[in-house]
Design a protein around this motif. Structure first.
Motif, PDB file in Angstrom:
ATOM      1  N   CYS A  27       0.791  -1.207   0.054  1.00 23.21           N
ATOM      2  CA  CYS A  27      -0.160   0.026  -0.116  1.00 23.21           C
ATOM      3  C   CYS A  27       0.685   1.149  -0.041  1.00 23.21           C
ATOM      4  CB  CYS A  27      -0.869   0.063   1.239  1.00 23.21           C
ATOM      5  SG  CYS A  27      -1.953   1.373   1.171  1.00 23.21           S
ATOM      6  N   PHE A  28       1.157   1.877  -0.848  1.00 22.18           N
ATOM      7  CA  PHE A  28       1.749   2.966  -1.232  1.00 22.18           C
ATOM      8  C   PHE A  28       1.276   4.352  -1.087  1.00 22.18           C
ATOM      9  CE2 PHE A  28      -0.449   2.446  -5.275  1.00 22.18           C
ATOM     10  CZ  PHE A  28      -0.545   3.786  -5.551  1.00 22.18           C
ATOM     11  N   THR A  29       0.210   4.432  -0.288  1.00 20.07           N
ATOM     12  CA  THR A  29      -0.516   5.847  -0.204  1.00 20.07           C
ATOM     13  C   THR A  29       0.023   6.519   1.074  1.00 20.07           C
ATOM     14  OG1 THR A  29      -2.249   4.629   0.964  1.00 20.07           O
ATOM     15  CG2 THR A  29      -2.635   5.001  -1.265  1.00 20.07           C
ATOM     16  N   ALA A  30      -0.048   7.751   1.123  1.00 26.44           N
ATOM     17  CA  ALA A  30       0.371   8.245   2.649  1.00 26.44           C
ATOM     18  C   ALA A  30      -0.822   7.946   3.558  1.00 26.44           C
ATOM     19  CB  ALA A  30       0.588   9.520   2.441  1.00 26.44           C
ATOM     20  N   TRP A  31      -2.174   8.052   3.277  1.00 28.75           N
ATOM     21  CA  TRP A  31      -2.979   7.751   4.227  1.00 28.75           C
ATOM     22  C   TRP A  31      -3.344   6.144   4.489  1.00 28.75           C
ATOM     23  CZ3 TRP A  31      -5.545   4.052   1.873  1.00 28.75           C
ATOM     24  CH2 TRP A  31      -5.904   4.042   0.117  1.00 28.75           C
ATOM     25  N   GLY A  32      -3.748   5.753   5.894  1.00 28.81           N
ATOM     26  CA  GLY A  32      -3.718   4.786   6.468  1.00 28.81           C
ATOM     27  C   GLY A  32      -2.361   4.527   7.079  1.00 28.81           C
ATOM     28  N   LYS A  33      -1.644   5.083   7.270  1.00 25.71           N
ATOM     29  CA  LYS A  33      -0.418   4.942   7.898  1.00 25.71           C
ATOM     30  C   LYS A  33       0.087   5.813   9.289  1.00 25.71           C
ATOM     31  CE  LYS A  33       1.823   3.290   3.696  1.00 25.71           C
ATOM     32  NZ  LYS A  33       0.613   3.036   3.124  1.00 25.71           N
ATOM     33  N   LEU A  34       0.339   4.995  10.194  1.00 20.86           N
ATOM     34  CA  LEU A  34       1.084   6.076  11.266  1.00 20.86           C
ATOM     35  C   LEU A  34       2.421   6.029  11.405  1.00 20.86           C
ATOM     36  CD1 LEU A  34      -0.217   7.039  13.955  1.00 20.86           C
ATOM     37  CD2 LEU A  34       0.268   5.016  15.173  1.00 20.86           C
ATOM     38  N   PHE A  35       2.697   7.240  11.339  1.00 23.20           N
ATOM     39  CA  PHE A  35       4.362   7.674  10.951  1.00 23.20           C
ATOM     40  C   PHE A  35       4.914   8.218  12.553  1.00 23.20           C
ATOM     41  CE2 PHE A  35       2.348   8.569   6.962  1.00 23.20           C
ATOM     42  CZ  PHE A  35       3.315   7.800   6.124  1.00 23.20           C
ATOM     43  N   LYS A  36       5.878   7.943  12.509  1.00 23.25           N
ATOM     44  CA  LYS A  36       6.507   8.658  13.647  1.00 23.25           C
ATOM     45  C   LYS A  36       7.291   9.970  13.174  1.00 23.25           C
ATOM     46  CE  LYS A  36       8.679   4.877  16.392  1.00 23.25           C
ATOM     47  NZ  LYS A  36      10.146   4.459  17.174  1.00 23.25           N
ATOM     48  N   LYS A  37       6.745  10.977  13.838  1.00 24.91           N
ATOM     49  CA  LYS A  37       6.713  12.689  13.402  1.00 24.91           C
ATOM     50  C   LYS A  37       8.286  12.872  13.235  1.00 24.91           C
ATOM     51  CE  LYS A  37       5.605  17.288  14.215  1.00 24.91           C
ATOM     52  NZ  LYS A  37       5.480  18.285  15.237  1.00 24.91           N
ATOM     53  N   GLU A  38       9.129  12.259  14.076  1.00 20.05           N
ATOM     54  CA  GLU A  38      10.577  12.411  14.066  1.00 20.05           C
ATOM     55  C   GLU A  38      11.146  12.235  12.710  1.00 20.05           C
ATOM     56  OE1 GLU A  38      13.371   9.842  16.074  1.00 20.05           O
ATOM     57  OE2 GLU A  38      11.570   8.998  17.072  1.00 20.05           O
ATOM     58  N   PHE A  39      10.516  11.238  11.968  1.00 24.16           N
ATOM     59  CA  PHE A  39      11.306  10.876  10.527  1.00 24.16           C
ATOM     60  C   PHE A  39      10.568  11.647   9.615  1.00 24.16           C
ATOM     61  CE2 PHE A  39      11.704   6.869  13.154  1.00 24.16           C
ATOM     62  CZ  PHE A  39      13.025   7.156  13.571  1.00 24.16           C
ATOM     63  N   LEU A  40       9.480  12.759   9.837  1.00 21.00           N
ATOM     64  CA  LEU A  40       8.918  13.500   8.992  1.00 21.00           C
ATOM     65  C   LEU A  40       9.487  14.770   8.785  1.00 21.00           C
ATOM     66  CD1 LEU A  40       5.223  12.757   9.322  1.00 21.00           C
ATOM     67  CD2 LEU A  40       6.749  11.768   7.759  1.00 21.00           C
ATOM     68  N   ARG A  41      10.617  14.880   9.820  1.00 16.73           N
ATOM     69  CA  ARG A  41      11.040  16.203   9.919  1.00 16.73           C
ATOM     70  C   ARG A  41      11.596  16.858   8.687  1.00 16.73           C
ATOM     71  NH1 ARG A  41      14.652  14.712  13.207  1.00 16.73           N
ATOM     72  NH2 ARG A  41      13.458  15.048  15.249  1.00 16.73           N
ATOM     73  N   ASP A  42      12.350  16.236   7.632  1.00 17.04           N
ATOM     74  CA  ASP A  42      12.790  16.598   6.361  1.00 17.04           C
ATOM     75  C   ASP A  42      12.139  16.238   5.027  1.00 17.04           C
ATOM     76  OD1 ASP A  42      14.959  17.584   7.894  1.00 17.04           O
ATOM     77  OD2 ASP A  42      15.923  15.877   7.994  1.00 17.04           O
ATOM     78  N   VAL A  43      10.938  15.752   5.211  1.00 13.98           N
ATOM     79  CA  VAL A  43      10.112  15.260   4.283  1.00 13.98           C
ATOM     80  C   VAL A  43       8.575  16.210   4.051  1.00 13.98           C
ATOM     81  CG1 VAL A  43       8.814  13.359   3.023  1.00 13.98           C
ATOM     82  CG2 VAL A  43      10.956  12.875   4.413  1.00 13.98           C
ATOM     83  N   ARG A  44       8.191  16.485   3.337  1.00 13.66           N
ATOM     84  CA  ARG A  44       6.951  17.291   2.668  1.00 13.66           C
ATOM     85  C   ARG A  44       6.459  16.806   1.665  1.00 13.66           C
ATOM     86  NH1 ARG A  44       7.699  17.864   7.275  1.00 13.66           N
ATOM     87  NH2 ARG A  44       7.714  19.553   8.674  1.00 13.66           N
ATOM     88  N   PHE A  45       5.077  17.031   1.377  1.00 16.92           N
ATOM     89  CA  PHE A  45       4.260  16.806   0.161  1.00 16.92           C
ATOM     90  C   PHE A  45       4.575  17.973  -0.835  1.00 16.92           C
ATOM     91  CE2 PHE A  45       2.208  14.330   3.325  1.00 16.92           C
ATOM     92  CZ  PHE A  45       2.035  13.119   2.856  1.00 16.92           C
ATOM     93  N   LEU A  46       4.800  17.623  -2.111  1.00 15.96           N
ATOM     94  CA  LEU A  46       5.017  18.722  -3.171  1.00 15.96           C
ATOM     95  C   LEU A  46       3.622  19.400  -3.286  1.00 15.96           C
ATOM     96  CD1 LEU A  46       7.493  17.201  -5.810  1.00 15.96           C
ATOM     97  CD2 LEU A  46       7.978  18.675  -3.838  1.00 15.96           C
ATOM     98  N   GLU A  47       3.457  20.689  -3.250  1.00 12.57           N
ATOM     99  CA  GLU A  47       2.304  21.315  -3.409  1.00 12.57           C
ATOM    100  C   GLU A  47       2.057  21.515  -5.130  1.00 12.57           C
ATOM    101  OE1 GLU A  47       1.270  24.657  -1.261  1.00 12.57           O
ATOM    102  OE2 GLU A  47       2.661  24.050   0.537  1.00 12.57           O
TER     103      GLU A  47
END
Length: 266
Positions: free
Chosen positions: A103-123
């Motif tokens: 499942c490659f979608t961003a929804w339906g997943k629980l992320f550790k916020k610390e690993f999202l520090r340098d990642v954002r969605f392209l607007e």
């Protein structure tokens, strides 16, 4: 402020996710699209899955269509036939998500916020999840993290015939654009080979579908600079693949001949 037009604040799905991520004060982040919902025990199961293995970056659940239960047809391969969890190791993360093997979608997943520090969605970009996970790969690999996917269908995906996912051609072109960006960016030989083959497949399939249409046709208003001529240019850049494909495909030989005629007359 009441004097600010709400439409000025609506920058799309990616911006909304980025804003939510930056505003989150907890240790975990879960994305849910506005027309979907999750089962009552979704977060509990996703949270508990972190204890199954060490160094987990995020946990994932499977979707089902609402109100018709069952995975959507185009993700049949996501089903866990043995009923066990799937674990994606750091070394396999990038290709596994690019190949859409889980499942490659961003929804339906629980992320550790610390690993999202340098990642954002392209607007301003559809099919934004492809690039999101590609951009996450360096963090996954650097910290030797894994991903745990549960066999449970816990995310209710509501089909919206007027939503941003309803235009398959537009989504395909957005996917192509993301893959081209990745191909130009990656230094991983395996990723480069896969993405090159995938872009070739999408480009050639699109050209066959639109072979009888005017070459100057604008594909979508959102892709005003992405003409069929540019697709041809991208297609011809993969010289070895093109040569093999054209020699074995009568329709493609005919298309190339028409294109040459168009160039000579323009």
């Amino acid at each position: 402020s009441s004097d600010v037009c709400s439409s000025d604040l609506n920058r799309g799905l990616s911006a909304a996710r980025n804003t939510g991520t930056e505003a989150a004060v907890g240790e975990y982040v879960l994305y849910i699209d506005s027309d979907d919902f999750i089962e009552p025990d979704t977060i509990e199961k996703l949270f508990n899955a972190f204890s199954l293995y060490p160094n987990v970056a995020f946990t994932s659940a499977l979707p089902y269509t609402y109100p018709q239960r069952g995975a959507r047809a185009f993700v049949e391969n996501w089903k866990h036939l043995d009923g066990n969890v799937k674990v994606i190791e750091a070394k396999d993360f990038n290709l596994t998500f690019l190949k859409l093997e889980i499942c490659f979608t961003a929804w339906g997943k629980l992320f550790k916020k610390e690993f999202l520090r340098d990642v954002r969605f392209l607007e301003g970009r559809n099919n934004e999840d492809t690039r999101f996970f590609y951009d996450m790969a360096p963090t996954i690999e650097k910290n030797n993290l894994c991903v745990v996917e549960l066999p449970d269908q816990l995310y209710a995906y509501r089909v919206n015939n007027s939503g941003i996912c309803s235009d398959e051609e537009k989504l395909t072109l957005a996917h192509l654009k993301n893959l081209i960006d990745i191909k130009n960016d990656t230094r991983d030989a395996q990723v480069y080979r896969f993405v090159t083959k995938k872009t070739f497949s999408i480009e050639s399939s699109y050209m066959q579908k639109h072979a009888n249409e005017t070459l100057e046709r604008w594909i979508e208003e959102d892709y005003a600079k992405f003409t069929i001529l540019e697709v041809w240019s991208l297609f011809h850049s993969i010289k070895k693949c093109v040569k093999l494909f054209v020699l074995k495909n009568t329709n493609m030989r005919r298309m190339c001949h028409k294109y040459k005629e168009y160039e000579s007359n323009s």
